[in-house]
Design a protein around this motif. Structure first.
Motif, PDB file in Angstrom:
ATOM      1  N   SER A 136     146.769  36.432  45.592  1.00  0.00           N
ATOM      2  CA  SER A 136     146.321  34.917  45.676  1.00  0.00           C
ATOM      3  C   SER A 136     146.429  34.254  47.020  1.00  0.00           C
ATOM      4  CB  SER A 136     146.974  33.975  44.708  1.00  0.00           C
ATOM      5  OG  SER A 136     148.418  34.078  45.028  1.00  0.00           O
ATOM      6  N   ASP A 137     147.541  34.875  47.901  1.00  0.00           N
ATOM      7  CA  ASP A 137     147.682  34.085  49.170  1.00  0.00           C
ATOM      8  C   ASP A 137     146.530  34.481  50.064  1.00  0.00           C
ATOM      9  OD1 ASP A 137     150.002  32.709  48.528  1.00  0.00           O
ATOM     10  OD2 ASP A 137     151.360  34.642  49.172  1.00  0.00           O
ATOM     11  N   TYR A 138     145.716  35.458  49.742  1.00  0.00           N
ATOM     12  CA  TYR A 138     144.648  35.966  50.730  1.00  0.00           C
ATOM     13  C   TYR A 138     143.391  35.502  50.218  1.00  0.00           C
ATOM     14  CZ  TYR A 138     148.369  39.204  51.984  1.00  0.00           C
ATOM     15  OH  TYR A 138     149.551  39.460  52.870  1.00  0.00           O
ATOM     16  N   LEU A 139     143.437  34.658  49.300  1.00  0.00           N
ATOM     17  CA  LEU A 139     141.904  33.924  48.916  1.00  0.00           C
ATOM     18  C   LEU A 139     142.165  32.524  49.299  1.00  0.00           C
ATOM     19  CD1 LEU A 139     142.115  35.308  45.157  1.00  0.00           C
ATOM     20  CD2 LEU A 139     140.823  36.305  47.017  1.00  0.00           C
ATOM     21  N   PRO A 140     140.954  31.972  49.551  1.00  0.00           N
ATOM     22  CA  PRO A 140     140.907  30.629  50.055  1.00  0.00           C
ATOM     23  C   PRO A 140     140.771  29.661  48.893  1.00  0.00           C
ATOM     24  CG  PRO A 140     138.774  31.631  50.333  1.00  0.00           C
ATOM     25  CD  PRO A 140     139.625  32.686  49.814  1.00  0.00           C
ATOM     26  N   ILE A 141     141.548  29.691  47.816  1.00  0.00           N
ATOM     27  CA  ILE A 141     141.573  29.118  46.847  1.00  0.00           C
ATOM     28  C   ILE A 141     143.025  28.531  46.245  1.00  0.00           C
ATOM     29  CG2 ILE A 141     140.731  28.981  44.151  1.00  0.00           C
ATOM     30  CD1 ILE A 141     139.043  31.460  44.685  1.00  0.00           C
ATOM     31  N   ASN A 142     142.988  27.228  45.911  1.00  0.00           N
ATOM     32  CA  ASN A 142     144.245  26.719  45.477  1.00  0.00           C
ATOM     33  C   ASN A 142     145.021  27.408  44.576  1.00  0.00           C
ATOM     34  OD1 ASN A 142     146.233  25.025  44.885  1.00  0.00           O
ATOM     35  ND2 ASN A 142     144.927  23.131  44.504  1.00  0.00           N
ATOM     36  N   SER A 143     146.276  27.734  44.519  1.00  0.00           N
ATOM     37  CA  SER A 143     147.022  28.563  43.695  1.00  0.00           C
ATOM     38  C   SER A 143     147.038  27.941  42.449  1.00  0.00           C
ATOM     39  CB  SER A 143     148.509  28.589  44.298  1.00  0.00           C
ATOM     40  OG  SER A 143     149.183  27.374  44.378  1.00  0.00           O
ATOM     41  N   THR A 144     146.785  26.700  42.120  1.00  0.00           N
ATOM     42  CA  THR A 144     146.558  26.136  40.696  1.00  0.00           C
ATOM     43  C   THR A 144     145.660  26.675  40.067  1.00  0.00           C
ATOM     44  OG1 THR A 144     147.858  24.031  41.697  1.00  0.00           O
ATOM     45  CG2 THR A 144     146.646  24.000  39.340  1.00  0.00           C
TER      46      THR A 144
END
Length: 172
Positions: A136-144
């Motif tokens: 998830s840290d490598y995706l440009p999407i909010n963690s929520t």
């Protein structure tokens, strides 16, 4: 059954997850700990890559930077063990909660099954969510958003697997 086959089926064949409810609990626990190990190693790699005395920006505090350099040999093993323990606790708690939700869904669907069967199925249904949260840290999407997506994905895969559980007998 090999762990690689379980992994592939967890990713590609959600309907097979119901059949894996009959696997011995030892095999399921082994699979769970393999996932935990992968997540821990990945997180530890990110930790070691991100922990640099240069990034601390403490030019005026040379004593602290020297101290950190001196205790790195202790910091890394302790960090790895703590990451492993906390990841284990978190993952087992998630599996337990999803399995509880799965038990409720199973009753609504009027299917037969026990908590232990749903727990095993949930372990395999969580594979996608674990991989997505790991990256998830490598995706440009909010963690929520990623967390909510992972929740819905796991529940959806669990429901698909629960449809393959045997139906409850009709009582008259």
């Amino acid at each position: 059954m090999k762990h690689s086959q379980l992994f592939i089926d967890s990713l590609i064949h959600p309907k097979k997850l119901a059949a894996y409810r009959l696997l011995p609990i030892g095999k399921v626990i082994q699979y769970t700990f393999l996932l935990i190990t992968v997540v821990t190693v990945f997180s530890f790699g990110r930790f070691t890559a991100g922990l640099s005395v240069d990034t601390l920006d403490m030019n005026s505090l040379n004593g602290i930077t020297e101290y950190i350099e001196g205790v790195k040999w202790v910091l890394y093993p302790v960090t790895f063990i703590m990451l492993f323990v906390f990841t284990t606790m978190l993952l087992f708690a998630q599996i337990a909660l999803y399995a509880l939700a799965g038990l409720l869904i199973l009753n609504v669907m009027k299917r037969r099954g026990e908590y232990r069967h749903i727990w095993r199925t949930t372990t395999f249904a969580m594979t996608w969510a674990i991989l997505i949260s790991m990256l998830s840290d490598y995706l440009p999407i909010n963690s929520t958003i990623i967390s909510v997506f992972s929740l819905f994905l796991t529940v959806t895969l669990l429901i698909v697997a629960l449809t393959k559980y045997p139906k409850q007998p009709i009582t008259k």
